[in-house]
Design a protein around this motif. Structure first.
Motif, PDB file in Angstrom:
ATOM      1  N   ALA A  30      78.348  17.960  97.352  1.00 49.49           N
ATOM      2  CA  ALA A  30      78.030  18.841  98.484  1.00 49.49           C
ATOM      3  C   ALA A  30      77.114  18.164  99.493  1.00 49.49           C
ATOM      4  CB  ALA A  30      77.389  20.130  97.983  1.00 49.49           C
ATOM      5  N   GLY A  31      76.440  17.094  99.098  1.00 42.72           N
ATOM      6  CA  GLY A  31      75.544  16.390 100.012  1.00 42.72           C
ATOM      7  C   GLY A  31      74.227  17.112 100.196  1.00 42.72           C
ATOM      8  N   PRO A  32      73.430  16.693 101.181  1.00 43.15           N
ATOM      9  CA  PRO A  32      72.121  17.310 101.406  1.00 43.15           C
ATOM     10  C   PRO A  32      72.265  18.792 101.761  1.00 43.15           C
ATOM     11  CG  PRO A  32      72.320  15.240 102.602  1.00 43.15           C
ATOM     12  CD  PRO A  32      73.680  15.565 102.085  1.00 43.15           C
ATOM     13  N   PRO A  33      71.328  19.619 101.327  1.00 41.90           N
ATOM     14  CA  PRO A  33      71.431  21.050 101.621  1.00 41.90           C
ATOM     15  C   PRO A  33      71.151  21.358 103.085  1.00 41.90           C
ATOM     16  CG  PRO A  33      69.345  20.557 100.561  1.00 41.90           C
ATOM     17  CD  PRO A  33      70.139  19.285 100.536  1.00 41.90           C
ATOM     18  N   VAL A  34      71.750  22.439 103.563  1.00 43.05           N
ATOM     19  CA  VAL A  34      71.466  22.949 104.906  1.00 43.05           C
ATOM     20  C   VAL A  34      70.239  23.853 104.795  1.00 43.05           C
ATOM     21  CG1 VAL A  34      72.315  24.325 106.826  1.00 43.05           C
ATOM     22  CG2 VAL A  34      73.892  22.826 105.562  1.00 43.05           C
ATOM     23  N   LEU A  35      69.189  23.506 105.517  1.00 41.85           N
ATOM     24  CA  LEU A  35      67.916  24.204 105.391  1.00 41.85           C
ATOM     25  C   LEU A  35      67.652  25.101 106.591  1.00 41.85           C
ATOM     26  CD1 LEU A  35      65.722  21.206 104.184  1.00 41.85           C
ATOM     27  CD2 LEU A  35      66.786  22.978 102.766  1.00 41.85           C
ATOM     28  N   PRO A  36      66.884  26.168 106.400  1.00 39.24           N
ATOM     29  CA  PRO A  36      66.500  27.013 107.537  1.00 39.24           C
ATOM     30  C   PRO A  36      65.604  26.234 108.506  1.00 39.24           C
ATOM     31  CG  PRO A  36      66.085  28.127 105.441  1.00 39.24           C
ATOM     32  CD  PRO A  36      66.372  26.695 105.127  1.00 39.24           C
ATOM     33  N   PRO A  37      65.559  26.643 109.764  1.00 40.13           N
ATOM     34  CA  PRO A  37      64.604  26.039 110.703  1.00 40.13           C
ATOM     35  C   PRO A  37      63.182  26.145 110.153  1.00 40.13           C
ATOM     36  CG  PRO A  37      66.149  27.449 111.872  1.00 40.13           C
ATOM     37  CD  PRO A  37      66.385  27.689 110.410  1.00 40.13           C
ATOM     38  N   GLY A  38      62.423  25.070 110.298  1.00 38.77           N
ATOM     39  CA  GLY A  38      61.060  25.072 109.801  1.00 38.77           C
ATOM     40  C   GLY A  38      60.911  24.587 108.377  1.00 38.77           C
ATOM     41  N   TRP A  39      62.025  24.200 107.738  1.00 37.10           N
ATOM     42  CA  TRP A  39      61.974  23.598 106.416  1.00 37.10           C
ATOM     43  C   TRP A  39      62.243  22.105 106.555  1.00 37.10           C
ATOM     44  CZ3 TRP A  39      63.999  26.542 101.582  1.00 37.10           C
ATOM     45  CH2 TRP A  39      63.565  27.874 101.605  1.00 37.10           C
ATOM     46  N   THR A  40      61.597  21.301 105.727  1.00 35.64           N
ATOM     47  CA  THR A  40      61.780  19.856 105.740  1.00 35.64           C
ATOM     48  C   THR A  40      62.240  19.381 104.374  1.00 35.64           C
ATOM     49  OG1 THR A  40      60.057  19.542 107.411  1.00 35.64           O
ATOM     50  CG2 THR A  40      60.611  17.634 106.052  1.00 35.64           C
ATOM     51  N   LEU A  41      63.277  18.554 104.351  1.00 36.40           N
ATOM     52  CA  LEU A  41      63.740  17.952 103.115  1.00 36.40           C
ATOM     53  C   LEU A  41      62.826  16.776 102.779  1.00 36.40           C
ATOM     54  CD1 LEU A  41      65.971  18.015 100.930  1.00 36.40           C
ATOM     55  CD2 LEU A  41      67.251  16.376 102.336  1.00 36.40           C
ATOM     56  N   LEU A  42      62.148  16.854 101.631  1.00 41.14           N
ATOM     57  CA  LEU A  42      61.175  15.833 101.239  1.00 41.14           C
ATOM     58  C   LEU A  42      61.786  14.762 100.343  1.00 41.14           C
ATOM     59  CD1 LEU A  42      58.132  18.116 100.330  1.00 41.14           C
ATOM     60  CD2 LEU A  42      58.589  16.965 102.512  1.00 41.14           C
ATOM     61  N   LYS A  43      62.608  15.199  99.383  1.00 43.07           N
ATOM     62  CA  LYS A  43      63.180  14.270  98.415  1.00 43.07           C
ATOM     63  C   LYS A  43      64.593  14.705  98.080  1.00 43.07           C
ATOM     64  CE  LYS A  43      58.702  13.190  96.262  1.00 43.07           C
ATOM     65  NZ  LYS A  43      58.640  11.761  96.664  1.00 43.07           N
ATOM     66  N   SER A  44      65.424  13.730  97.755  1.00 44.73           N
ATOM     67  CA  SER A  44      66.816  14.027  97.427  1.00 44.73           C
ATOM     68  C   SER A  44      67.335  12.948  96.490  1.00 44.73           C
ATOM     69  CB  SER A  44      67.652  14.076  98.713  1.00 44.73           C
ATOM     70  OG  SER A  44      68.949  14.553  98.455  1.00 44.73           O
ATOM     71  N   LYS A  45      67.912  13.367  95.355  1.00 42.83           N
ATOM     72  CA  LYS A  45      68.437  12.408  94.394  1.00 42.83           C
ATOM     73  C   LYS A  45      69.740  12.933  93.797  1.00 42.83           C
ATOM     74  CE  LYS A  45      66.103   9.648  91.918  1.00 42.83           C
ATOM     75  NZ  LYS A  45      65.252   8.980  90.890  1.00 42.83           N
ATOM     76  N   ARG A  46      70.405  12.037  93.094  1.00 43.71           N
ATOM     77  CA  ARG A  46      71.663  12.381  92.442  1.00 43.71           C
ATOM     78  C   ARG A  46      71.614  11.865  91.013  1.00 43.71           C
ATOM     79  NH1 ARG A  46      77.737  11.237  94.765  1.00 43.71           N
ATOM     80  NH2 ARG A  46      78.869  11.594  92.811  1.00 43.71           N
ATOM     81  N   ALA A  47      72.118  12.678  90.084  1.00 44.39           N
ATOM     82  CA  ALA A  47      72.261  12.267  88.691  1.00 44.39           C
ATOM     83  C   ALA A  47      73.661  12.662  88.244  1.00 44.39           C
ATOM     84  CB  ALA A  47      71.211  12.928  87.810  1.00 44.39           C
ATOM     85  N   GLY A  48      74.574  11.707  88.273  1.00 45.51           N
ATOM     86  CA  GLY A  48      75.960  12.029  87.955  1.00 45.51           C
ATOM     87  C   GLY A  48      76.524  13.014  88.961  1.00 45.51           C
ATOM     88  N   ALA A  49      76.999  14.153  88.467  1.00 43.97           N
ATOM     89  CA  ALA A  49      77.595  15.171  89.328  1.00 43.97           C
ATOM     90  C   ALA A  49      76.573  16.118  89.933  1.00 43.97           C
ATOM     91  CB  ALA A  49      78.624  15.977  88.536  1.00 43.97           C
ATOM     92  N   VAL A  50      75.291  15.900  89.640  1.00 41.87           N
ATOM     93  CA  VAL A  50      74.230  16.814  90.077  1.00 41.87           C
ATOM     94  C   VAL A  50      73.492  16.234  91.277  1.00 41.87           C
ATOM     95  CG1 VAL A  50      72.123  18.017  89.382  1.00 41.87           C
ATOM     96  CG2 VAL A  50      73.934  17.590  87.697  1.00 41.87           C
ATOM     97  N   GLY A  51      73.389  17.018  92.334  1.00 41.55           N
ATOM     98  CA  GLY A  51      72.529  16.677  93.456  1.00 41.55           C
ATOM     99  C   GLY A  51      71.303  17.571  93.422  1.00 41.55           C
ATOM    100  N   TYR A  52      70.112  16.986  93.546  1.00 42.63           N
ATOM    101  CA  TYR A  52      68.907  17.817  93.485  1.00 42.63           C
ATOM    102  C   TYR A  52      67.913  17.366  94.542  1.00 42.63           C
ATOM    103  CZ  TYR A  52      67.231  14.076  90.276  1.00 42.63           C
ATOM    104  OH  TYR A  52      66.883  12.886  89.697  1.00 42.63           O
ATOM    105  N   HIS A  53      67.172  18.345  95.064  1.00 45.27           N
ATOM    106  CA  HIS A  53      66.423  18.141  96.289  1.00 45.27           C
ATOM    107  C   HIS A  53      65.118  18.933  96.244  1.00 45.27           C
ATOM    108  CE1 HIS A  53      70.501  17.015  97.665  1.00 45.27           C
ATOM    109  NE2 HIS A  53      70.863  18.134  97.063  1.00 45.27           N
TER     110      HIS A  53
END
Length: 205
Positions: free
Chosen positions: A172-195
């Motif tokens: 699915a790639g990076p999540p779509v965030l509401p205005p005023g939210w900042t993506l700080l970290k993003s990683k992948r482990a196999g089929a899992v994306g976590y942020h």
């Protein structure tokens, strides 16, 4: 190994009666077992992902108020309590899973957790007091992250400067965030994306 929504689900730790097990990996309850029912929608966050997540949160978790949405096995909220969170609200729609969570809190003699049996969208439509950390791991097939993040923002469920853990299929790639939210970290482990995202504090005048 069986898979649910592209994510491996360990079946080798089953108890008589079909219950499944996982272990808390850090904090005061390190090594203690969590029992949960074999509900198809329950897909516990893998150990190595939890370990990375709580490394990210190590300066923020002690004394925090946490909201564990789509709680399932309760792995994220229980890990938070083990590591010093002051209070966790677990929201889980499946009544059997919710009963297991309540029993786990009782077995651990913990009064810092509350289990709410409810649909997440319905729960977020109600009144709230802002949380410091929100854990959000909906079923991948629901494609719910963007919508639930918007509901969290609109309802005031995350305080300014608060943190949100977001989990989805890696594809699915990076999540779509509401205005005023900042993506700080993003990683992948196999089929899992976590942020990890932050609801930014107001800009200084």
């Amino acid at each position: 190994m069986p898979r649910k929504n592209g994510k491996p689900v360990k079946k080798d730790a089953a108890r008589p009666g079909g219950e499944l097990l996982l272990r808390i990996i850090g904090g005061a309850w390190r090594g203690r077992r969590i029992h949960f029912p074999p509900v198809a929608a329950i897909r516990p966050t893998p150990d190595r992902v939890r370990e990375t997540l709580f490394n990210w949160l190590q300066m923020d978790i002690a004394g925090s108020r946490c909201l564990d949405l789509y709680a399932g096995s309760g792995a994220l909220g229980l890990e938070a309590l083990s590591r010093g969170a002051s209070h966790v609200v677990f929201v889980e729609v499946d009544s059997g899973a919710a009963r297991h969570l309540s029993q786990t809190l009782h077995d651990f003699q913990c009064d810092r957790g509350v289990v709410v049996t409810a649909d997440v969208k319905r729960h977020l439509a109600g009144p709230c007091e802002p949380f410091d950390i929100v854990f959000l791991d909906p079923p991948y097939a629901d494609h719910a992250l963007a919508d639930i993040c918007s509901r969290i923002e609109q309802g005031g469920w995350l305080r300014a400067g608060g943190l949100a853990y977001l989990e989805d299929a890696a594809a699915a790639g990076p999540p779509v965030l509401p205005p005023g939210w900042t993506l700080l970290k993003s990683k992948r482990a196999g089929a899992v994306g976590y942020h990890l995202a932050r609801r930014d504090p107001p800009a200084a005048a």
